[in-house]
Scaffold this active site. Structure first.
Site, PDB file in Angstrom:
ATOM      1  N   ILE A 296       0.848  -1.198   0.000  1.00 58.18           N
ATOM      2  CA  ILE A 296       0.000   0.000   0.000  1.00 58.18           C
ATOM      3  C   ILE A 296       0.884   1.248   0.000  1.00 58.18           C
ATOM      4  O   ILE A 296       1.733   1.406   0.863  1.00 58.18           O
ATOM      5  CB  ILE A 296      -0.925   0.019   1.231  1.00 58.18           C
ATOM      6  CG1 ILE A 296      -1.867  -1.179   1.193  1.00 58.18           C
ATOM      7  CG2 ILE A 296      -1.718   1.325   1.289  1.00 58.18           C
ATOM      8  CD1 ILE A 296      -2.692  -1.342   2.434  1.00 58.18           C
ATOM      9  N   ASP A 340     -18.598  29.498 -25.117  1.00 58.45           N
ATOM     10  CA  ASP A 340     -19.406  30.622 -25.551  1.00 58.45           C
ATOM     11  C   ASP A 340     -18.567  31.487 -26.496  1.00 58.45           C
ATOM     12  O   ASP A 340     -17.336  31.451 -26.442  1.00 58.45           O
ATOM     13  CB  ASP A 340     -19.839  31.435 -24.328  1.00 58.45           C
ATOM     14  CG  ASP A 340     -20.885  32.479 -24.662  1.00 58.45           C
ATOM     15  OD1 ASP A 340     -21.561  32.319 -25.682  1.00 58.45           O
ATOM     16  OD2 ASP A 340     -21.003  33.450 -23.899  1.00 58.45           O
ATOM     17  N   ASN A 721       9.225   2.823   2.697  1.00 59.95           N
ATOM     18  CA  ASN A 721       7.936   3.348   2.230  1.00 59.95           C
ATOM     19  C   ASN A 721       7.646   4.758   2.728  1.00 59.95           C
ATOM     20  O   ASN A 721       7.135   5.597   1.985  1.00 59.95           O
ATOM     21  CB  ASN A 721       6.798   2.423   2.675  1.00 59.95           C
ATOM     22  CG  ASN A 721       6.786   1.115   1.910  1.00 59.95           C
ATOM     23  OD1 ASN A 721       7.659   0.864   1.082  1.00 59.95           O
ATOM     24  ND2 ASN A 721       5.829   0.261   2.199  1.00 59.95           N
TER      25      ASN A 721
END
Length: 963
Positions: A296, A340, A721
């Site tokens: 993870i 537009d 990590n």
């Protein structure tokens, strides 16, 4: 009530409980304010900051991280049989810190965007002039109630919905509601038929529209949410907010990674349990859960938020305010921009472009350079004197066409205010829609001179003479025919033609109706709201980026097509669809042709929503730009709504995801560029983090199966990590943008977050895994028989460390100590190797050019060097290295193994060398040795591009000749 149909003052007074002459009394106002409330537009619910913060915490990826933090506490407790040490909480503290930082960043960004939007509100406290108690007074528009009598003047906004009861030459700009670029003439007369079409309600002034000329008195019929603008604002507030594509992809990624980590945990635990000592099951469970957590990407949520936050700050400097972080990425994936015309692609300012002078067409620039003779003097006087507009500094009051005339005269040297002071107006015949003309009489050098302007066909009928080459002569039928042909030619190019004449016989007139007869024709001007120069380039950039630009306007098809040609948007009438044609198509028919239409003309608000919906059904990511209330539903419906910050209404800003503070189409393209780079940086970070994590898990899994014990500890993985990956991944979002991304066509439809990352994943996983395993065995080479005897207490294994690790007679603690050298070398490899190749994980458009596009990310290089230095330092910190990271102690190094760390560093360089070699081979083969099929495709593409360039050059040459 249908107040626009009521004909008598008595009916209006009875219906609205008011007095049209004296207005309401203070007591009546108080009663009505209690009944109807404030005259304010409904606001969307403002979510408190703490709710935003809590919602951020329950996002899937953060929930997974919090689950991982809980597991990192539970697993050690199980492993240590209930004994808890402070060090066991380190992992959880770090993970929870990342979760909180990410939640705080997103909350702060959301609140900042909200404050920026509030600061952009153009009408914070609008005023209104009312008649109350038989007295004229100025009040806050929010205090108006039905029955109030309001005075309207040129240059003022309409403060509520009014039924006009008195008017004089009143015109109102209703473009924010209807999309019409030209002001609408208004009247106080009742209508004969009930109508629901706003543009046909000629005796109603709608809230937040702008009075361009004239004067009027109106009675308030509706306020707040009951007005037309209020109804739209209310419907926008009721819309549910959709998740952006990035949010959907990240949520999907979270579920995928969670499932993968769960499967890995079971697989690793089962492998270690059945191949090792079953008594050590608690330790195996700890290893399995730690490795699963290692998959993870704990830092990813912070990486995404910080990368988006950095980009939003950049975009503020480029005049783009992002209301929601994830909208940046969505803008990068847009492949259809519906825009537009007025004010976005054009300047929203009528400009004189050409002239009919001396019976020929010339450009306004050419005429401005001509000698100022009698003819020019009379013509310029006609421009500024037969005119009611006023310009002073930034204030511009009046009809856009009249403002264009005084702007052009000022270029040549005639100021309208000075001219009117010198040559006083003594009489006039105001413009009306039946005559289509206006006349003023001014005293010039003692002579009362009449100047008339109007539609050329009407004006020519009143002319008996013409001035050509400074000579006055009788006008012939041939002259009139020729002038009308020139006028028609200009009209085909969507230019609005306005003609001018004069005569000197005012004092001889006995009847004022004769004022507009026996005129002398002077000439005519041709005006248009010209395209922005930046818009032409921006449209080309959009096409190069594979983005289709669709112009949606309330103007006529001829005008719209002329502007589209100038912008290189459309070139034939088959690419233009009017609202009548759109109404004739059912939804299935519209889906078949929607992607071929480049211009939609004369559209209503419901048409815009239908267009956006059809494009989305075809799998496109659609951006819609707009400024008016009529744009709000489509802004809300689009994947990315882009509102104008200057001319945009509060309702449009509220419905949008992005606000442009300069109202420039080019700014949207800058936003697309930033969005593409943001998405690329996020993907690059994902490729890096997931690739490294999977490589580490694979290396640990292989060595665990071979040796029956994990080569690394949980703290080694978490250091990698949470420290190394975070430093590098965060700095990936700080680099310069890659300009080549604007040459890539966006992928239509849904595409995975991992699309295009396969090759990168393979490189990172294979080479990092090999280096990690190699480093482990390199480190274990330094384990001697003396080391085994010291740890085990006997020489039963000699120097065979592998056999010792496989033995079921040794404790887990003994096996961990045996692997100190291998663990240290592998730790250096897994933490330093990514630092070397992080700078070379490129996802830029390397296929588009044979030149290698080098983009140096100084922050990433600095972060990589800092991470390498940090990794080496922790290896030599006494206590931290052996107690927390379970690495070899300083005392274990000697003259025989001093090169363990340098050797491990050398091994960590190997992955980047092989990656660069593979990239070089792939790049060379792709560009210099293409396969036959791709070679033919390249040749075909080059021929097609050559034809396109020739066609564009041909159109430019033709346009130059016409001009």
């Amino acid at each position: 009530m249908d107040e626009h149909l009521l004909s008598s003052e008595t009916e209006l007074e009875n219906n609205l409980e008011t007095n049209l002459k004296e207005g309401l009394t203070n007591q009546e106002v108080e009663v009505k304010q209690e009944k109807f409330g404030k005259n304010e537009l409904p606001q969307g619910k403002v979510t408190p900051w703490y709710i935003i913060f809590l919602k951020t915490l329950v996002e899937p990826i953060l929930l997974v991280l919090m689950g991982a933090a809980v597991i990192s506490i539970v697993a050690p407790i199980i492993s240590n049989k209930g004994k808890i040490e402070l060090s066991e909480f380190i992992d959880a503290i770090v993970i929870f810190s990342i979760v909180l930082i990410d939640a705080i960043l997103e909350t702060v960004q959301t609140i900042k965007a909200r404050k920026s939007m509030d600061a952009l509100k153009s009408l914070s406290k609008p005023k209104a002039v009312v008649i109350r108690n038989d007295m004229q007074q100025e009040i806050d528009a929010s205090e108006l109630v039905p029955g109030d009598i309001v005075v309207l003047e040129a240059g003022k906004y309409v403060p509520a919905e009014l039924r006009i009861i008195e008017s004089s030459d009143l015109t109102i700009d209703e473009s924010i509601l209807t999309g019409e670029s030209l002001p609408v003439e208004k009247t106080h007369l009742p209508l004969k038929e009930i109508t629901t079409i706003l543009a046909e309600m000629k005796n109603v002034a709608f809230m937040s529209t702008f009075t361009t000329s004239g004067r009027a008195i109106g009675v308030v019929t509706k306020i707040g949410e009951n007005t037309e603008i209020g109804k739209i604002a209310k419907s926008i507030n009721e819309n549910e907010e959709e998740s952006t594509p990035l949010e959907k992809k990240l949520n999907s990624f979270t579920y995928w990674i969670s499932g993968l980590s769960f499967i890995l945990a079971i697989l690793i635990f089962s492998t270690l349990f059945f191949s090792g000592d079953q008594k050590a099951w608690a330790n195996y469970l700890m290893v399995a859960i730690t490795l699963a957590i290692g998959v993870i990407p704990e830092c990813l949520a912070a990486v995404v938020s910080i990368t988006l936050s950095i980009s939003t700050k950049k975009m503020v400097k480029q005049n783009v305010i992002i209301k929601k972080l994830q909208a940046v990425e969505t803008l990068g994936n847009v492949n259809f921009i519906c825009t537009d015309k007025t004010g976005t692609l054009t300047q929203n300012k009528m400009t004189v472009k050409k002239m009919i002078m001396d019976n020929k067409i010339i450009t306004s620039k050419e005429y401005a350079k001509e000698k100022n003779d009698k003819h020019m003097d009379l013509f310029l006087k006609a421009l500024v004197l037969c005119n009611d507009s006023v310009t002073e500094g930034n204030e511009r009051i009046g009809d856009p066409t009249e403002l264009a005339l005084v702007d052009y005269a000022e270029i040549i040297g005639y100021d309208e205010q000075d001219s009117r002071d010198i040559w006083k107006r003594i009489d006039e015949m105001p413009f009306d829609s039946e005559r289509k003309m206006m006349t003023t009489v001014n005293t010039i050098d003692g002579i009362n001179t009449a100047f008339t302007k109007g539609a050329i066909d009407q004006l020519l009928q009143r002319c008996s003479k013409i001035m050509v080459d400074n000579v006055l002569r009788d006008i012939t039928e041939e002259d009139k025919k020729q002038l009308l042909e020139m006028s028609n030619e200009l009209s085909k190019d969507a230019l609005r033609v306005l003609a001018f004449a004069y005569h000197l016989d005012y004092d001889k007139l006995t009847d004022k109706d004769d004022l507009e007869h026996d005129l002398v024709f002077l000439g005519a001007v041709a005006m248009i709201d010209p395209v922005r120069e930046t818009a032409v380039n921006a449209v080309q950039l959009a096409h190069d980026a594979g983005i289709e630009v669709v112009m949606i306007t309330g103007d006529h098809a001829i005008t719209a097509l002329a502007i589209a040609r100038d912008l290189d948007l459309a070139h034939s009438e088959y690419e233009v669809m009017s609202s009548e044609d759109l109404n004739r198509l059912d939804d299935n028919q519209l889906l078949r042709v929607i992607e071929q239409i480049k211009v939609f003309a004369r559209v209503n608000p419901e048409h815009k929503v239908r267009i956006v919906d059809a494009l989305k059904q075809k799998g496109n990511i659609v951006s819609m730009t707009g400024d008016g209330v009529n744009d709000a539903p489509s802004l809300s419906k689009a994947d990315i709504g882009v509102a104008m910050g200057i001319t945009g209404t509060d309702v449009a800003k509220q419905a949008s995801d992005i606000i442009l503070t300069d109202d420039n189409f080019e700014t949207i393209i800058k936003g697309v560029n930033e969005g593409r780079n943001v998405y690329q940086k996020i993907k690059r970070a994902i490729a890096f983090v997931i690739g490294v994590n999977l490589a580490n898990v694979l290396a640990i899994f292989i060595l665990s199966v071979i040796n029956s014990v994990s080569p690394l500890e949980a703290t080694n993985i978490l250091w990698m990590n949470l420290i190394v990956e975070s430093i590098i991944a965060l700095s990936m979002g700080m680099g310069a943008n890659d300009p080549t991304l604007m040459k890539i066509k966006p992928i239509k439809g849904k595409n995975s977050l991992f699309k295009g990352l396969g090759y990168t994943f393979v490189k990172v996983i294979i080479f990092t895994t090999i280096a990690s395993i190699g480093a482990y065995y390199f480190g274990m080479m330094f384990v001697t028989s003396d080391d085994l005897i010291r740890i085990i207490g006997n020489d039963s294994f000699g120097s065979n460390w592998h056999a010792a690790l496989r033995s079921k007679d040794l404790t887990v603690e003994q096996k961990i100590e045996i692997g100190d050298f291998g663990r240290t070398a592998m730790f250096i490899a897994i933490t330093c190797a990514p630092c070397f190749y992080a700078n070379f994980i490129k996802l830029s458009n390397w296929k588009s050019d044979k030149k290698i596009n080098l983009i140096v990310n100084k922050q990433l290089w600095l972060a990589s060097m800092m991470a390498i230095l940090l990794n080496i330092i922790v290896v030599f910190i006494p206590g931290f290295n052996e107690k927390i990271l379970n690495l070899a102690s300083i005392q274990s190094y000697s003259m025989n193994n001093w090169y363990l760390i340098p050797g491990a560093l050398g091994i960590s360089i190997i992955p980047v060398m092989f990656m660069l070699l593979m990239d070089g081979i792939t790049f060379g083969v792709y560009h210099y040795r293409p396969d036959p099929w791709r070679r033919n495709r390249i040749l075909t593409q080059e021929l097609v591009e050559l034809d396109i360039q020739k066609e564009k050059q041909k159109r430019k040459s033709k346009k130059k000749v016409n001009h």
